[in-house]
Write a protein that holds these residues in place. Sequence first.
Motif, short mmCIF file in Angstrom:
data_model
loop_
_atom_site.label_atom_id
_atom_site.label_comp_id
_atom_site.label_asym_id
_atom_site.label_seq_id
_atom_site.Cartn_x
_atom_site.Cartn_y
_atom_site.Cartn_z
N LEU A 48 0.85 -1.18 0.00
CA LEU A 48 0.00 0.00 0.00
C LEU A 48 0.88 1.23 0.00
CD1 LEU A 48 -2.89 1.14 0.35
CD2 LEU A 48 -2.53 1.01 2.80
N ASP A 53 -2.60 4.86 -2.98
CA ASP A 53 -3.56 3.87 -2.50
C ASP A 53 -4.93 4.12 -3.15
OD1 ASP A 53 -5.25 2.19 -1.14
OD2 ASP A 53 -5.15 3.29 0.76
N ARG A 55 -7.73 2.86 -2.60
CA ARG A 55 -8.89 2.79 -1.72
C ARG A 55 -8.96 3.93 -0.71
NH1 ARG A 55 -9.51 -3.11 0.72
NH2 ARG A 55 -7.28 -2.86 1.18
N LEU A 79 -13.79 -2.77 2.31
CA LEU A 79 -12.74 -2.09 3.08
C LEU A 79 -12.39 -2.81 4.38
CD1 LEU A 79 -13.92 1.64 2.76
CD2 LEU A 79 -12.21 0.45 1.38
N HIS A 82 -8.84 -3.22 5.07
CA HIS A 82 -7.95 -2.06 4.87
C HIS A 82 -7.26 -1.69 6.18
CE1 HIS A 82 -6.54 1.99 3.88
NE2 HIS A 82 -6.71 1.66 2.61
#
Length: 683
Positions: A48, A53, A55, A79, A82
């Motif tokens: 990441l 990133d 997201r 998510l 995440h």
Amino acid sequence: MIATPSLHAALALALVAFATSACAQSAPATAAGNATANASPSARASTLDPLTDPRLPRIEQAIGAAQSGRFRAVEYRDLADHPLFAWVEYAGLRRGLDGLPSARAQDFLQRRGGQAAGETFRRAWLMQLARREDWSGFLAAWRDGDDDTPLACHKLHAEQALGRAGQDWNARAQAIWLSSGRSLPNACDPVFDTLAARGGLTAELRWQRFDKATDAWQSGMMRSIARGLPADQRELANDYAAFIDSPHTRALRWPRTERSRRVASQGLARLGKADPDRAEQQLPQYAQALQFDDADHGRALYQIALWTVASYLPDSARRLNAVPEASYDPRLHEWRVREALSRSDWGAALTAIGKMGAEQRGESRWRYFEARLREKTGDGAAAQRLYRQTATESDFHGFLAADRAGLPYTLCPLQPRPDAAAVAKVTGDPALGRAVSLMRLEKIGWAVAEWKDALSRFSDAERLIAVEYAQANGWFDRAVFGLQLSNPDERRLYDLRFPLHHDATLRREAAKNRLDPAWVAAEIRAESTFNPRARSQANALGLMQILPATGAAVAAKLGLPWGGAASLYDADTNIILGSAYLRQMMDENGGQPYFAIAGYNAGPTPLLRWRTQRPGMDPDFWIETVSYRETREYIARVLAFSVIYDWKLDGDALRLEDRIRGRTQGPRKGFVCAAAGAEGANR
């Protein structure tokens, strides 16, 4: 410009490995899981990059939804793994804290405890449990380290309420009672009531805290403490409190005790801050009646002198001389020098420096001024010797001394060379990755919590890598908050301490406004540490911390469209308007940068007063005699930073003696690494 290629190169390779999978926090402890937990952080990190990133916008949406009560788990199930999802959960739990079921809170703490999100929630949840008086739940959620004063008092309350007050309960409550002469949190009131009921709050302990309140000029707290004293002591205690508010003649009949003298001298000291003339007039009668000793006299005379000289009133010198030498501290020693400088009494200023302690007198500031004063009084040889000594310091006064001695500037950049394993460990730390990503989402408080969590596991060398990593991702102020500037080696990390960005815009706008580009860079470093999203409590915005009203006025004067306050967050816009404003201040102040810098920090009214009080004074003396400490230090800091940024921009520097007077053309100087220097510029 000195680079640190090994560190930069290692970071460039490691920027993508930094965050941990959120779901891993609740994984079962299998043999494979234990092996993963014992590997390096980067081995557990998901791939990441905080800069790319994909997201991150979705995480931002999820946090916003959670904070507004619109979060639906099904809409954001992509998510769940995440690394920042813990903060999405935190946001939702925090919003609904009042009605939050204990089971949900406990589940979150079990899964996220030890992470910054979990520990941030723990404190909020403990405070909520205290409001609910759920003392069993409070102790169940407690974790050692949650020991700030309100929580410590709540814990004592919980233990007492549940009958778990151990043998050390009284001692812990008494320690909090004596911790301050100021008001303590309301959470401590029931603890102190219980302590008193248990016989643990004796008259002696009350008087001990009363004395602390006296020294802090807290008359209200003195009265509060007095209510618990025996009746035969309460009246005198209340009269003591009344004297702190306003000295009265009843004190002339007080018992001649150490406490009476202490209260009387502190009451006069407080009056000395507000009205030095009245305090000086009233001091003799109380001193005689209560038989003040030197310490009692000094306590009052100190404040009388300090608040007289802080405004350079006519009686400053006399009142300074009246303070017993034993009552002098470094602050008053400095003011004695400034008072003499303000009158251009070079001999008195030199004598005042001579009365300083060896450590204070050895500071670069006072060595420089001792040299200046010896030069003024005809001792050129001693002056040159002191200039040469001071020129080994890499700060404002060291640079000035180098100019006076005709020496190059001292600068000893330190270039750390961490090994690849250390870089991998730091850049792969999950908390550090979360911190940088949260910074990019402008969740600064959360980012700082993650930052502190990460640094708690790092060695000093690893902490420096973390600072570099943060800067590589645009979090520039970590050099200010992440370096230990009391460490001489860390002060030498100039690449970390003095970031430089937007230099093309800097050079262009400086040239357009006939300004020194290094000065513009120094202003940005002093104001925002190159953070384009910086915002002060006064609502000054962006790189150069411009107030929206100022930005609008400068834009109108330049004939530029004004995009509103938000436009000040654009780096180019901010530099354009800030540079034009500096030019405006230069034009209004005779082309003298040190006046413009003072006005930039303090505003036009104090600047006008200072210029009127000491017209024609040499710049170095004028700066040192500025009344406001913040502004005095700010001017010196910006000018010292200008030298550093000249080095970063061009490899050499305009003489500070020229720069300070607004001359942008003139001889330029190189830099050397002198053996006794390498201490860094001011901050």
